[in-house]
Design a protein around this motif. Structure first.
Motif, PDB file in Angstrom:
ATOM      1  N   GLN A 135      -6.954  11.889   4.472  1.00 47.95           N
ATOM      2  CA  GLN A 135      -6.236  10.613   4.441  1.00 47.95           C
ATOM      3  C   GLN A 135      -7.073   9.444   4.933  1.00 47.95           C
ATOM      4  O   GLN A 135      -7.005   8.333   4.381  1.00 47.95           O
ATOM      5  N   ALA A 139      -8.116   6.211   2.710  1.00 47.67           N
ATOM      6  CA  ALA A 139      -7.788   4.856   3.165  1.00 47.67           C
ATOM      7  C   ALA A 139      -9.024   3.964   3.163  1.00 47.67           C
ATOM      8  O   ALA A 139      -8.976   2.803   2.728  1.00 47.67           O
ATOM      9  N   GLU A 158      -0.553  -4.661  -1.286  1.00 48.57           N
ATOM     10  CA  GLU A 158       0.275  -3.498  -0.967  1.00 48.57           C
ATOM     11  C   GLU A 158      -0.579  -2.250  -0.784  1.00 48.57           C
ATOM     12  O   GLU A 158      -0.309  -1.432   0.101  1.00 48.57           O
ATOM     13  N   MET A 159      -1.606  -2.119  -1.592  1.00 46.18           N
ATOM     14  CA  MET A 159      -2.510  -0.968  -1.439  1.00 46.18           C
ATOM     15  C   MET A 159      -3.259  -1.051  -0.111  1.00 46.18           C
ATOM     16  O   MET A 159      -3.514  -0.031   0.537  1.00 46.18           O
ATOM     17  N   GLU A 161      -2.039  -2.369   2.602  1.00 45.55           N
ATOM     18  CA  GLU A 161      -1.056  -1.991   3.622  1.00 45.55           C
ATOM     19  C   GLU A 161      -0.926  -0.469   3.708  1.00 45.55           C
ATOM     20  O   GLU A 161      -0.837   0.102   4.809  1.00 45.55           O
ATOM     21  N   ILE A 162      -0.938   0.197   2.560  1.00 44.73           N
ATOM     22  CA  ILE A 162      -0.866   1.660   2.546  1.00 44.73           C
ATOM     23  C   ILE A 162      -2.095   2.253   3.225  1.00 44.73           C
ATOM     24  O   ILE A 162      -2.007   3.191   4.023  1.00 44.73           O
ATOM     25  N   THR A 165      -1.869   1.916   6.919  1.00 44.37           N
ATOM     26  CA  THR A 165      -0.896   2.849   7.475  1.00 44.37           C
ATOM     27  C   THR A 165      -1.516   4.234   7.605  1.00 44.37           C
ATOM     28  O   THR A 165      -1.332   4.925   8.619  1.00 44.37           O
ATOM     29  N   PHE A 166      -2.268   4.653   6.602  1.00 43.94           N
ATOM     30  CA  PHE A 166      -2.962   5.935   6.676  1.00 43.94           C
ATOM     31  C   PHE A 166      -3.939   5.956   7.866  1.00 43.94           C
ATOM     32  O   PHE A 166      -4.075   6.961   8.562  1.00 43.94           O
ATOM     33  N   ASP A 184       7.337   7.930  -7.512  1.00 44.53           N
ATOM     34  CA  ASP A 184       6.731   7.600  -6.225  1.00 44.53           C
ATOM     35  C   ASP A 184       6.820   8.800  -5.284  1.00 44.53           C
ATOM     36  O   ASP A 184       7.607   9.725  -5.488  1.00 44.53           O
ATOM     37  N   THR A 186       7.162  10.344  -1.288  1.00 46.34           N
ATOM     38  CA  THR A 186       7.561  10.139   0.099  1.00 46.34           C
ATOM     39  C   THR A 186       7.001  11.280   0.933  1.00 46.34           C
ATOM     40  O   THR A 186       7.265  12.456   0.654  1.00 46.34           O
ATOM     41  N   LEU A 203       6.514   8.147   4.940  1.00 52.22           N
ATOM     42  CA  LEU A 203       5.526   7.212   4.402  1.00 52.22           C
ATOM     43  C   LEU A 203       5.664   7.185   2.889  1.00 52.22           C
ATOM     44  O   LEU A 203       5.586   8.220   2.223  1.00 52.22           O
ATOM     45  N   VAL A 205       4.476   6.216  -0.843  1.00 56.23           N
ATOM     46  CA  VAL A 205       3.240   6.014  -1.591  1.00 56.23           C
ATOM     47  C   VAL A 205       3.584   5.840  -3.065  1.00 56.23           C
ATOM     48  O   VAL A 205       4.371   6.631  -3.613  1.00 56.23           O
TER      49      VAL A 205
END
Length: 275
Positions: A135, A139, A158-159, A161-162, A165-166, A184, A186, A203, A205
């Protein structure tokens, strides 16, 4: 005659040969000299013996259409031929190809090759395509190449932000993942740090995003769909991205370059490989 006499005679003959004044030889000619029981050949036909080469030879490799067109315009003639290998990503011009007259063959060894080199963004994305990335590595890949992400279906912000988060959720244990009806994903996780007290969370994705990159310098960027997959092993998460048929993008890009070669030179490019 004894062996000693024969040796002395040979010495006399060799002395006589070496005492002869050297003669000038004409470049571009092959000479044969009888020497003892054999003929010694002196070949002076090589270009190194001439003031200039008798014909053009060699293969020149260029990296873009402009350079190809420039060299082709300087050295080609009406009998020159051009081929493309779509799989290899090359355009090859045989500048001294055979003429249409069967009695006037040519050497076919003066060539020009346009070799389409992958761009750095293409090498970066294709290099990790279909590979399971931890992960954090995933990221970092997203964050480092954010400029390549298209605005739709998931914007770069948005990518990012993902990805962040990772990066923040490295001290978690992933229990499961669920693919929703929308496609999507989860991912369910549980914090493993003492401070969190085992807090659980989810989370989200997206099922896919898109990138806009060019396989080669001479073509415009292609929008390529990138589907996301996940893998959970021993509570550790890996992410996998899958580019949508990149091989088709490459072949189409090669065709685009070939069209530009034809437009720049006024020639018709044949598909295949010259002999």
């Amino acid at each position: 005659m004894t062996m000693t006499d024969r040796t002395e005679n040979d010495a006399v003959i060799e002395a006589a040969i070496t005492s002869v004044e050297p003669a000038a030889l004409q470049p571009g000619t092959v000479y044969g000299f009888k020497f003892r029981d054999h003929v010694k050949v002196v070949d002076l036909t090589g270009d190194e013996y001439l003031d200039e080469p008798r014909r053009k030879t060699g293969t020149v490799t260029v990296d873009d259409v402009t350079s190809f067109a420039q060299y082709y315009a300087k050295h080609a003639d009406p009998d020159s031929e051009v081929y493309t290998d779509l799989d290899a990503g090359t355009v090859t011009a045989v500048l001294d190809a055979h003429t249409s007259d069967v009695d006037v063959p040519r050497w076919q060894d003066h060539r020009l090759v346009l070799r389409m080199k992958p761009t750095e963004p293409w090498k970066t994305w294709i290099g990790k395509n279909r590979i399971a990335l931890p992960q954090l590595a995933f990221a970092e890949h997203i964050e480092d190449n954010l400029v390549d992400i298209a605005s739709e279906p998931v914007p770069a912000a948005e990518m990012l932000e993902i990805a962040q988060t990772f990066q923040a959720k490295t001290q978690v244990s992933y229990a499961s993942g669920t693919r929703l009806a929308s496609g999507d994903i989860t991912l369910a996780y549980e914090e493993t740090t003492d401070a969190s007290g085992g807090a659980k969370g989810k989370l989200a994705v997206p099922k896919a995003f898109a990138i806009g990159i060019a396989p080669f310098d001479d073509v415009d960027p292609y929008k390529i769909s990138v589907r996301l997959r996940y893998r959970i092993q021993s509570n550790k998460l890996s992410m996998i991205y899958v580019m949508d048929r990149p091989e088709d993008v490459v072949r189409d890009a090669v065709k685009s370059v070939v069209t530009k070669v034809q437009d720049a030179t006024g020639i018709t490019v044949m598909r295949g490989v010259p002999s």
